[in-house]
Design a protein around this motif. Structure first.
Motif, PDB file in Angstrom:
ATOM      1  N   ASN A 298       0.827  -1.208   0.000  1.00  9.98           N
ATOM      2  CA  ASN A 298       0.000   0.000   0.000  1.00  9.98           C
ATOM      3  C   ASN A 298       0.858   1.255   0.000  1.00  9.98           C
ATOM      4  OD1 ASN A 298      -2.406  -1.354  -0.053  1.00  9.98           O
ATOM      5  ND2 ASN A 298      -2.734  -1.262   2.153  1.00  9.98           N
ATOM      6  N   ALA A 299       1.951   1.211   0.736  1.00  6.78           N
ATOM      7  CA  ALA A 299       2.860   2.359   0.746  1.00  6.78           C
ATOM      8  C   ALA A 299       3.435   2.592  -0.645  1.00  6.78           C
ATOM      9  CB  ALA A 299       3.980   2.146   1.763  1.00  6.78           C
ATOM     10  N   GLN A 300       3.804   1.492  -1.308  1.00  3.74           N
ATOM     11  CA  GLN A 300       4.337   1.622  -2.666  1.00  3.74           C
ATOM     12  C   GLN A 300       3.261   2.153  -3.611  1.00  3.74           C
ATOM     13  OE1 GLN A 300       5.691  -2.368  -3.347  1.00  3.74           O
ATOM     14  NE2 GLN A 300       7.769  -1.925  -2.638  1.00  3.74           N
ATOM     15  N   ASN A 301       2.037   1.661  -3.478  1.00  7.40           N
ATOM     16  CA  ASN A 301       0.941   2.153  -4.323  1.00  7.40           C
ATOM     17  C   ASN A 301       0.699   3.630  -4.103  1.00  7.40           C
ATOM     18  OD1 ASN A 301       0.498  -0.299  -5.540  1.00  7.40           O
ATOM     19  ND2 ASN A 301      -1.166  -0.889  -4.166  1.00  7.40           N
ATOM     20  N   ASN A 302       0.768   4.077  -2.846  1.00  3.06           N
ATOM     21  CA  ASN A 302       0.580   5.499  -2.555  1.00  3.06           C
ATOM     22  C   ASN A 302       1.685   6.336  -3.181  1.00  3.06           C
ATOM     23  OD1 ASN A 302      -1.801   5.128  -1.189  1.00  3.06           O
ATOM     24  ND2 ASN A 302      -0.853   5.076   0.830  1.00  3.06           N
ATOM     25  N   GLU A 303       2.922   5.810  -3.160  1.00  3.56           N
ATOM     26  CA  GLU A 303       4.026   6.532  -3.794  1.00  3.56           C
ATOM     27  C   GLU A 303       3.808   6.621  -5.295  1.00  3.56           C
ATOM     28  OE1 GLU A 303       7.766   4.781  -2.703  1.00  3.56           O
ATOM     29  OE2 GLU A 303       7.304   4.925  -0.565  1.00  3.56           O
ATOM     30  N   ILE A 304       3.359   5.530  -5.893  1.00  4.62           N
ATOM     31  CA  ILE A 304       3.102   5.528  -7.331  1.00  4.62           C
ATOM     32  C   ILE A 304       1.976   6.503  -7.647  1.00  4.62           C
ATOM     33  CG2 ILE A 304       2.232   4.138  -9.252  1.00  4.62           C
ATOM     34  CD1 ILE A 304       3.727   1.748  -7.949  1.00  4.62           C
ATOM     35  N   ASP A 305       0.888   6.442  -6.855  1.00  2.00           N
ATOM     36  CA  ASP A 305      -0.247   7.320  -7.088  1.00  2.00           C
ATOM     37  C   ASP A 305       0.157   8.784  -6.945  1.00  2.00           C
ATOM     38  OD1 ASP A 305      -2.758   5.179  -5.508  1.00  2.00           O
ATOM     39  OD2 ASP A 305      -1.830   5.110  -7.498  1.00  2.00           O
ATOM     40  N   ALA A 306       0.996   9.085  -5.965  1.00  2.00           N
ATOM     41  CA  ALA A 306       1.418  10.462  -5.745  1.00  2.00           C
ATOM     42  C   ALA A 306       2.266  10.968  -6.901  1.00  2.00           C
ATOM     43  CB  ALA A 306       2.198  10.573  -4.434  1.00  2.00           C
ATOM     44  N   SER A 307       3.004  10.067  -7.534  1.00  2.00           N
ATOM     45  CA  SER A 307       3.867  10.489  -8.629  1.00  2.00           C
ATOM     46  C   SER A 307       3.138  10.507  -9.968  1.00  2.00           C
ATOM     47  CB  SER A 307       5.094   9.583  -8.722  1.00  2.00           C
ATOM     48  OG  SER A 307       4.697   8.285  -9.119  1.00  2.00           O
ATOM     49  N   LEU A 308       1.927   9.953 -10.013  1.00  2.00           N
ATOM     50  CA  LEU A 308       1.159   9.903 -11.249  1.00  2.00           C
ATOM     51  C   LEU A 308       0.548  11.276 -11.514  1.00  2.00           C
ATOM     52  CD1 LEU A 308      -0.022   8.160 -13.557  1.00  2.00           C
ATOM     53  CD2 LEU A 308      -1.960   7.718 -12.062  1.00  2.00           C
ATOM     54  N   GLU A 309       0.929  11.849 -12.635  1.00  2.00           N
ATOM     55  CA  GLU A 309       0.395  13.153 -12.989  1.00  2.00           C
ATOM     56  C   GLU A 309      -0.908  12.954 -13.759  1.00  2.00           C
ATOM     57  OE1 GLU A 309       1.381  16.941 -15.880  1.00  2.00           O
ATOM     58  OE2 GLU A 309       2.985  15.556 -15.351  1.00  2.00           O
TER      59      GLU A 309
ATOM     60  N   THR B 126      -3.201  14.232 -16.239  1.00  2.00           N
ATOM     61  CA  THR B 126      -3.205  15.208 -17.327  1.00  2.00           C
ATOM     62  C   THR B 126      -4.623  15.731 -17.536  1.00  2.00           C
ATOM     63  OG1 THR B 126      -3.652  13.553 -19.032  1.00  2.00           O
ATOM     64  CG2 THR B 126      -1.321  13.954 -18.462  1.00  2.00           C
ATOM     65  N   PRO B 127      -4.764  16.851 -18.227  1.00  2.00           N
ATOM     66  CA  PRO B 127      -6.115  17.345 -18.533  1.00  2.00           C
ATOM     67  C   PRO B 127      -6.948  16.326 -19.319  1.00  2.00           C
ATOM     68  CG  PRO B 127      -4.505  19.071 -18.923  1.00  2.00           C
ATOM     69  CD  PRO B 127      -3.734  17.815 -18.628  1.00  2.00           C
ATOM     70  N   GLU B 128      -6.292  15.561 -20.190  1.00  3.12           N
ATOM     71  CA  GLU B 128      -7.010  14.536 -20.952  1.00  3.12           C
ATOM     72  C   GLU B 128      -7.530  13.430 -20.048  1.00  3.12           C
ATOM     73  OE1 GLU B 128      -3.884  15.606 -21.763  1.00  3.12           O
ATOM     74  OE2 GLU B 128      -4.354  16.777 -23.553  1.00  3.12           O
ATOM     75  N   MET B 129      -6.691  13.018 -19.066  1.00  2.00           N
ATOM     76  CA  MET B 129      -7.120  11.989 -18.110  1.00  2.00           C
ATOM     77  C   MET B 129      -8.256  12.513 -17.239  1.00  2.00           C
ATOM     78  SD  MET B 129      -3.386  10.497 -16.977  1.00  2.00           S
ATOM     79  CE  MET B 129      -4.001   9.517 -15.621  1.00  2.00           C
ATOM     80  N   GLN B 130      -8.145  13.763 -16.812  1.00  2.00           N
ATOM     81  CA  GLN B 130      -9.195  14.358 -15.981  1.00  2.00           C
ATOM     82  C   GLN B 130     -10.503  14.401 -16.752  1.00  2.00           C
ATOM     83  OE1 GLN B 130      -8.168  18.175 -14.341  1.00  2.00           O
ATOM     84  NE2 GLN B 130      -9.972  18.227 -13.042  1.00  2.00           N
ATOM     85  N   ALA B 131     -10.463  14.778 -18.017  1.00  2.00           N
ATOM     86  CA  ALA B 131     -11.675  14.817 -18.845  1.00  2.00           C
ATOM     87  C   ALA B 131     -12.247  13.407 -19.020  1.00  2.00           C
ATOM     88  CB  ALA B 131     -11.365  15.447 -20.203  1.00  2.00           C
ATOM     89  N   PHE B 132     -11.375  12.420 -19.194  1.00  2.00           N
ATOM     90  CA  PHE B 132     -11.801  11.026 -19.315  1.00  2.00           C
ATOM     91  C   PHE B 132     -12.592  10.606 -18.079  1.00  2.00           C
ATOM     92  CE2 PHE B 132     -10.938   6.608 -18.157  1.00  2.00           C
ATOM     93  CZ  PHE B 132     -11.331   5.917 -19.296  1.00  2.00           C
TER      94      PHE B 132
END
Length: 118
Positions: free
Chosen positions: A5-16, A18-24
């Protein structure tokens, strides 16, 4: 918190996001909102889910047909189209099941908060 879970949180925190992803995700949330609005005495979640799957299949067939001039040419691609959409759905379903399992208590609480009080 487990190491995974700690690793997943680190990955999630580093995932940017994008405006395209947000629109999706906003489009997906809007469609889920429409599906949720169909819930009631005449339609339970299984029925609404079935309608949602059917509508996704219908819409996908329409999208897949874009660019074809002849129905025969389109029909020849049916197996490849089915394979493409099946692979996409399988991955999205798997990802969402994993997310739901990891956040089960939070999601169950959200679902209970949505229920009307008597």
């Amino acid at each position: 918190m487990s190491q995974e879970n700690a690793q997943n949180n680190e990955i999630d925190a580093s995932l940017e996001i994008t405006p395209e992803m947000q629109a999706f995700y906003q489009r997906a949330d809007a469609i889920i909102g429409v599906a949720n609005s169909q819930l009631g005495p005449d339609a339970h979640s299984g029925q609404v889910g079935a309608s949602l799957l059917y509508s996704a299949a219908r819409y996908s067939a329409s999208v897949a047909s874009i660019g074809f001039v002849k129905g025969d040419d389109f029909a020849k691609e049916k197996d490849d189209i089915v394979e493409f959409y099946t692979k996409q759905y399988r991955q999205m379903l798997s990802d969402n099941l994993t997310d739901y399992a990891q956040n089960f208590d939070k999601y169950i609480q959200l679902n209970q908060d949505d229920k009307p009080t008597k």
